[in-house]
Motif scaffolding. Structure first.
Motif, PDB file in Angstrom:
ATOM      1  N   SER A 225       3.489   5.452 123.983  1.00  0.00           N
ATOM      2  CA  SER A 225       4.363   4.747 123.414  1.00  0.00           C
ATOM      3  C   SER A 225       4.685   5.276 122.192  1.00  0.00           C
ATOM      4  O   SER A 225       4.403   6.366 121.677  1.00  0.00           O
ATOM      5  CB  SER A 225       3.580   3.507 122.897  1.00  0.00           C
ATOM      6  OG  SER A 225       2.529   3.698 121.940  1.00  0.00           O
ATOM      7  N   ASN A 226       5.878   5.009 121.553  1.00  0.00           N
ATOM      8  CA  ASN A 226       6.294   5.270 120.293  1.00  0.00           C
ATOM      9  C   ASN A 226       5.395   5.389 119.299  1.00  0.00           C
ATOM     10  O   ASN A 226       5.570   6.138 118.074  1.00  0.00           O
ATOM     11  CB  ASN A 226       7.790   5.127 119.995  1.00  0.00           C
ATOM     12  CG  ASN A 226       8.840   5.924 120.980  1.00  0.00           C
ATOM     13  OD1 ASN A 226       8.776   6.870 121.246  1.00  0.00           O
ATOM     14  ND2 ASN A 226       9.799   5.056 121.620  1.00  0.00           N
ATOM     15  N   GLU A 227       4.632   4.169 119.276  1.00  0.00           N
ATOM     16  CA  GLU A 227       3.937   3.867 118.181  1.00  0.00           C
ATOM     17  C   GLU A 227       2.825   4.936 118.023  1.00  0.00           C
ATOM     18  O   GLU A 227       2.663   5.482 117.373  1.00  0.00           O
ATOM     19  CB  GLU A 227       3.183   2.544 118.184  1.00  0.00           C
ATOM     20  CG  GLU A 227       4.146   1.390 118.041  1.00  0.00           C
ATOM     21  CD  GLU A 227       5.234   1.031 119.330  1.00  0.00           C
ATOM     22  OE1 GLU A 227       6.206   0.230 119.157  1.00  0.00           O
ATOM     23  OE2 GLU A 227       4.705   1.701 120.377  1.00  0.00           O
ATOM     24  N   GLN A 228       2.235   5.433 119.262  1.00  0.00           N
ATOM     25  CA  GLN A 228       1.282   6.454 119.392  1.00  0.00           C
ATOM     26  C   GLN A 228       1.875   7.585 118.789  1.00  0.00           C
ATOM     27  O   GLN A 228       1.325   8.524 118.138  1.00  0.00           O
ATOM     28  CB  GLN A 228       0.651   6.536 120.867  1.00  0.00           C
ATOM     29  CG  GLN A 228      -0.284   7.630 120.864  1.00  0.00           C
ATOM     30  CD  GLN A 228      -0.849   7.752 122.337  1.00  0.00           C
ATOM     31  OE1 GLN A 228      -0.036   7.046 123.194  1.00  0.00           O
ATOM     32  NE2 GLN A 228      -1.689   8.625 122.607  1.00  0.00           N
ATOM     33  N   ARG A 229       3.016   7.877 119.373  1.00  0.00           N
ATOM     34  CA  ARG A 229       3.725   9.315 118.863  1.00  0.00           C
ATOM     35  C   ARG A 229       3.983   9.008 117.132  1.00  0.00           C
ATOM     36  O   ARG A 229       3.644  10.516 116.832  1.00  0.00           O
ATOM     37  CB  ARG A 229       5.265   9.266 119.325  1.00  0.00           C
ATOM     38  CG  ARG A 229       5.815  10.459 119.284  1.00  0.00           C
ATOM     39  CD  ARG A 229       7.279  10.520 119.519  1.00  0.00           C
ATOM     40  NE  ARG A 229       7.808   9.881 120.780  1.00  0.00           N
ATOM     41  CZ  ARG A 229       7.931  10.141 121.861  1.00  0.00           C
ATOM     42  NH1 ARG A 229       7.513  11.397 122.140  1.00  0.00           N
ATOM     43  NH2 ARG A 229       8.373   9.584 122.918  1.00  0.00           N
ATOM     44  N   LEU A 230       4.369   8.290 116.776  1.00  0.00           N
ATOM     45  CA  LEU A 230       4.550   8.142 115.297  1.00  0.00           C
ATOM     46  C   LEU A 230       3.083   8.254 114.753  1.00  0.00           C
ATOM     47  O   LEU A 230       3.047   9.078 113.487  1.00  0.00           O
ATOM     48  CB  LEU A 230       5.453   6.959 114.904  1.00  0.00           C
ATOM     49  CG  LEU A 230       5.448   6.813 113.494  1.00  0.00           C
ATOM     50  CD1 LEU A 230       6.272   7.791 113.032  1.00  0.00           C
ATOM     51  CD2 LEU A 230       5.920   5.456 113.032  1.00  0.00           C
ATOM     52  N   ALA A 231       1.975   7.669 115.171  1.00  0.00           N
ATOM     53  CA  ALA A 231       0.836   7.923 114.777  1.00  0.00           C
ATOM     54  C   ALA A 231       0.257   9.482 114.443  1.00  0.00           C
ATOM     55  O   ALA A 231      -0.191   9.876 113.375  1.00  0.00           O
ATOM     56  CB  ALA A 231      -0.030   7.000 115.217  1.00  0.00           C
ATOM     57  N   GLU A 232       0.799  10.126 115.577  1.00  0.00           N
ATOM     58  CA  GLU A 232       0.170  11.405 115.670  1.00  0.00           C
ATOM     59  C   GLU A 232       1.077  12.170 114.621  1.00  0.00           C
ATOM     60  O   GLU A 232       0.555  13.176 113.961  1.00  0.00           O
ATOM     61  CB  GLU A 232       0.234  11.952 117.088  1.00  0.00           C
ATOM     62  CG  GLU A 232      -0.765  11.478 118.000  1.00  0.00           C
ATOM     63  CD  GLU A 232      -1.982  11.886 117.497  1.00  0.00           C
ATOM     64  OE1 GLU A 232      -2.407  12.926 117.432  1.00  0.00           O
ATOM     65  OE2 GLU A 232      -2.812  10.812 117.495  1.00  0.00           O
ATOM     66  N   LEU A 233       2.401  12.024 114.544  1.00  0.00           N
ATOM     67  CA  LEU A 233       3.447  12.682 113.868  1.00  0.00           C
ATOM     68  C   LEU A 233       3.220  12.385 112.429  1.00  0.00           C
ATOM     69  O   LEU A 233       3.488  13.450 111.613  1.00  0.00           O
ATOM     70  CB  LEU A 233       4.783  12.344 114.196  1.00  0.00           C
ATOM     71  CG  LEU A 233       5.309  12.939 115.466  1.00  0.00           C
ATOM     72  CD1 LEU A 233       6.780  12.759 115.599  1.00  0.00           C
ATOM     73  CD2 LEU A 233       4.921  14.182 115.629  1.00  0.00           C
ATOM     74  N   MET A 234       2.413  11.407 111.888  1.00  0.00           N
ATOM     75  CA  MET A 234       2.148  11.185 110.700  1.00  0.00           C
ATOM     76  C   MET A 234       0.985  12.127 110.126  1.00  0.00           C
ATOM     77  O   MET A 234       1.156  12.377 109.061  1.00  0.00           O
ATOM     78  CB  MET A 234       1.714   9.643 110.289  1.00  0.00           C
ATOM     79  CG  MET A 234       2.753   8.768 110.388  1.00  0.00           C
ATOM     80  SD  MET A 234       4.214   9.094 109.754  1.00  0.00           S
ATOM     81  CE  MET A 234       3.741   8.674 107.884  1.00  0.00           C
ATOM     82  N   LYS A 235       0.281  12.690 111.020  1.00  0.00           N
ATOM     83  CA  LYS A 235      -0.867  13.685 110.798  1.00  0.00           C
ATOM     84  C   LYS A 235      -0.014  14.998 110.412  1.00  0.00           C
ATOM     85  O   LYS A 235      -0.341  15.713 109.525  1.00  0.00           O
ATOM     86  CB  LYS A 235      -1.634  13.798 111.877  1.00  0.00           C
ATOM     87  CG  LYS A 235      -2.546  12.764 112.281  1.00  0.00           C
ATOM     88  CD  LYS A 235      -3.509  12.881 113.273  1.00  0.00           C
ATOM     89  CE  LYS A 235      -3.869  11.516 113.622  1.00  0.00           C
ATOM     90  NZ  LYS A 235      -4.842  11.791 115.041  1.00  0.00           N
ATOM     91  N   ALA A 236       1.235  15.167 111.263  1.00  0.00           N
ATOM     92  CA  ALA A 236       1.853  16.341 110.758  1.00  0.00           C
ATOM     93  C   ALA A 236       2.491  16.106 109.488  1.00  0.00           C
ATOM     94  O   ALA A 236       2.537  17.215 108.688  1.00  0.00           O
ATOM     95  CB  ALA A 236       2.834  16.611 111.819  1.00  0.00           C
ATOM     96  N   LEU A 237       3.036  15.085 109.470  1.00  0.00           N
ATOM     97  CA  LEU A 237       3.656  14.958 107.878  1.00  0.00           C
ATOM     98  C   LEU A 237       2.576  15.178 106.860  1.00  0.00           C
ATOM     99  O   LEU A 237       2.976  15.678 105.663  1.00  0.00           O
ATOM    100  CB  LEU A 237       4.216  13.356 107.699  1.00  0.00           C
ATOM    101  CG  LEU A 237       4.814  12.960 106.476  1.00  0.00           C
ATOM    102  CD1 LEU A 237       5.884  13.867 106.115  1.00  0.00           C
ATOM    103  CD2 LEU A 237       5.404  11.366 106.417  1.00  0.00           C
TER     104      LEU A 237
END
Length: 421
Positions: free
Chosen positions: A194-206
């Protein structure tokens, strides 16, 4: 050599009613069966509307010249709503300056352009060659291994870490975040559902990159991408999600083109053994071959624009707000512009006139770096091995955006190793 798709795939592509054709299905790319669909669209409906797909309605532009027209008309076809087929959700980061129009696009692009200026590329060449040599010298001889993992990913991950001056021990995070950013949530095997899961992972990159950003901001300017973003007035006041978008653009841009072209090049040379023989007989063809690899692979299958006004293309009326998909993958096989487009020809004339890097203001900023990595890779392969054999069917990505590979099983026979003195 003809395309490898089955007669059944061709029959399906040509018998499906035109208004039901949906070329955004990831399985068509994964199974390498997209080609007859694009052939039909180029012939019968070069500007084609698909009303229903996983991504809503969209226009497909499949001929070379029409793609060029859209790509160079940013006053009519905007990038600001996103550059790939999914509609960007409000909480997702905008993918950097590529998803913007002038003047914002031009100001932010100038910030990172110095990293790929000729003088800096010349400085990077020695580093790239050293890393290529280390990777190739460490390959298992006489065993079957995955070229994607051992070579393609290994080199591009190291280069990304160098361009960002990213902590070396954590460099595999860059590949992971690139894969997260481009994962097809409709792929049954995708780890991102899901895009929610994608965003959660990308927040770690941020979080990780914000730490680097603040460190570099407190230091004198350096020649890495994070420092450039931290010290330029055009980018040093970005909001967190805007910063994340810029970082993801640079990660994906630095990863997918080179990674999948390294994998594709070896695959094509095995599919066209006469071309492999020509290459070995004349290594001077490597620079021209590199461009042919990038054309034939087309690492990003499409780019999207959004119509700003009501307009017309090839007699089709496109309304303001409509998604318009430029299928670079199709344009690079347009026989009306590229003779013998389905053949892989390492001495092809005018080979750099492919669409893989785009055209106009959004032409890929890192195109010369990608070409240099591929050139050095093949120079060093030919010094070491008389042949690298693909020994199984390559496994492709389930995506209509990243046109790539997850596995290319290869074997280097002991007899193929060139003894150096």
């Amino acid at each position: 050599m003809p395309q490898a798709y089955s007669p059944e795939a061709r029959d399906k592509a040509w018998s499906t009613p035109l208004d039901q054709l949906d070329v955004s299905r990831g399985d068509l790319f994964q199974n390498d069966e997209i080609w007859p669909y694009f052939e039909r669209l180029r012939k019968e409906a070069p500007v084609h509307y698909c009303a229903q797909s996983n991504y809503g309605g969209y226009w497909s532009v499949t001929r070379y010249r029409d793609i060029m027209q859209v790509d160079t008309s940013h006053q009519i076809f905007s990038s600001a709503e996103g550059i790939n087929i999914p509609t960007r959700e409000p909480n997702m980061p905008k993918p950097g300056f590529i998803a913007s129009d002038p003047p914002e696009h031009d100001e932010q692009r100038k910030v990172v352009s110095p990293i790929v200026a000729p003088m800096n590329l010349a400085r990077l060449e020695g580093t790239i060659r050293e890393r290529v040599c280390t990777i190739l010298d460490g390959l298992p001889i006489g065993e079957t291994f995955n070229w994607v993992e051992h070579v393609s990913i290994a080199l591009t991950t190291q280069m990304l870490a160098t361009l960002f001056d990213f902590p070396w021990e954590d460099r595999k995070l860059l590949t992971y975040w690139s894969d997260v950013g481009t994962a097809n949530i409709f792929d049954p095997d995708s780890p991102i559902k899901s895009n929610e899961q994608r965003l959660a992972e990308l927040m770690k990159a941020l979080e990780y990159f914000m730490r680097l950003f603040n460190e570099r901001k407190a230091q004198p300017p350096k020649a890495d991408l994070v420092s450039m973003l931290a010290h330029s007035p055009a980018t040093n006041q970005m909001k967190p999600l805007e910063f994340l978008g810029q970082i993801m653009l640079l990660i994906v841009g630095g990863n997918d083109t080179t990674r999948n072209s390294i994998s594709g090049g070896l695959t094509f040379l095995n599919q066209f053994p006469d071309q492999y023989a020509r290459l070995k007989a004349d290594p001077g063809l490597i620079p021209n071959m590199v461009s042919e690899i990038i054309r034939y692979q087309t690492p990003l299958a499409h780019m999207r624009r959004t119509a700003l006004v009501d307009t017309e293309l090839q007699g089709q009326k496109i309304k303001a707000g409509d998604k318009v998909i430029m299928w670079y993958l199709s344009g690079n096989r347009d026989e009306d512009v590229i003779p013998r487009a389905n053949d892989f020809l390492i001495d092809r004339p005018n080979v750099r006139q492919h669409l893989s890097f785009g055209f106009g203001i959004h032409r890929c900023v890192g195109n010369r770096l990608a070409e240099m990595q591929l050139r050095i890779m093949w120079e060093e392969i030919l010094k070491r091995f008389t042949h690298v054999e693909v020994v199984g069917k390559p496994v492709r990505t389930n995506s209509c955006f990243v046109h790539g590979f997850t596995e290319v099983p290869v074997r280097i026979a002991p007899s193929a190793v060139i003894t150096r003195h």
